[in-house]
Design an enzyme around this catalytic site. Structure first.
Site, PDB file in Angstrom:
ATOM      1  CG  PHE A 123       3.375  -6.983   6.845  1.00 48.09           C
ATOM      2  CD1 PHE A 123       2.261  -7.791   6.635  1.00 48.09           C
ATOM      3  CD2 PHE A 123       4.227  -6.753   5.771  1.00 48.09           C
ATOM      4  CE1 PHE A 123       2.002  -8.364   5.402  1.00 48.09           C
ATOM      5  CE2 PHE A 123       3.978  -7.312   4.526  1.00 48.09           C
ATOM      6  CZ  PHE A 123       2.861  -8.127   4.343  1.00 48.09           C
TER       7      PHE A 123
ATOM      8  NE  ARG B 284      -5.914  -6.106  -6.842  1.00 45.81           N
ATOM      9  CZ  ARG B 284      -5.534  -6.236  -5.576  1.00 45.81           C
ATOM     10  NH1 ARG B 284      -6.278  -6.919  -4.714  1.00 45.81           N
ATOM     11  NH2 ARG B 284      -4.425  -5.684  -5.147  1.00 45.81           N
TER      12      ARG B 284
ATOM     13  CB  THR C 281      -2.102  -1.377  -0.368  1.00 43.14           C
ATOM     14  OG1 THR C 281      -2.371  -2.424  -1.306  1.00 43.14           O
ATOM     15  CG2 THR C 281      -1.928  -1.965   1.015  1.00 43.14           C
TER      16      THR C 281
ATOM     17  CG  ASN D 219      -5.800  -1.660   3.862  1.00 42.03           C
ATOM     18  OD1 ASN D 219      -6.496  -2.552   4.335  1.00 42.03           O
ATOM     19  ND2 ASN D 219      -4.759  -1.910   3.090  1.00 42.03           N
TER      20      ASN D 219
ATOM     21  CG  HIS E 220      -8.067  -9.160   1.422  1.00 45.40           C
ATOM     22  ND1 HIS E 220      -6.720  -9.203   1.174  1.00 45.40           N
ATOM     23  CD2 HIS E 220      -8.599 -10.273   0.856  1.00 45.40           C
ATOM     24  CE1 HIS E 220      -6.446 -10.309   0.498  1.00 45.40           C
ATOM     25  NE2 HIS E 220      -7.574 -10.976   0.303  1.00 45.40           N
TER      26      HIS E 220
END
Length: 140
Positions: free
Chosen positions: A59, A87, A93, A114, A117
């Site tokens: 990816f 997180r 994710t 998404n 990060h």
């Protein structure tokens, strides 16, 4: 509980939809403080460098294209257990797997787009912060 710093990025899919404020509020609502922030449009070279750890992954090319397709907001967050808190509020994710109320469940479009990060360890946080910020840009 330890005061930590972590790196956070609001990705192009979210900045295009004017979600910077909403996402930052979600981060701050966990008790994290933004101690450095800037809006950048990553060059292809910057994206390749930042995501070099993924260079051999299938990816990688798509990731570099996406990350250099529009503005991002890079931030340094500080607070108790900042890495874990960041997180947790980001969510899984894959937004389909993310818990209700997390950034990715609320705002992400797909696993690729998404919205955010965040660093996954103290070592990664240090490296990612240094990639985008000089010491004089971080004001606690």
């Amino acid at each position: 509980m330890a005061i930590e710093r972590t790196f956070s990025m609001i990705k192009p899919d979210a900045t295009r939809r004017n979600l910077t404020g909403a996402i930052t509020k979600m981060l701050e609502d966990t008790g994290l403080r933004v101690i450095a922030s800037k809006r950048v449009w990553m060059s292809r070279r910057e994206a390749e460098g930042f995501y070099a750890v993924h260079r051999e992954r299938p990816f990688f090319e798509e990731l570099v294209e996406f990350m250099s397709s529009g503005p991002t907001v890079v931030q340094v967050l500080e607070g108790e257990n900042a890495i874990m808190k960041n997180r947790e509020v980001m969510g899984a994710t894959n937004p389909a797997d993310a818990e209700m109320g997390t950034i990715r469940k609320v705002h992400a479009l797909s696993i690729g787009e998404n919205s955010v990060h965040g660093s996954d360890s103290p070592e990664t946080a240090k490296t990612e912060i240094a990639y985008w910020f000089s010491d004089t840009e971080i004001v606690g």
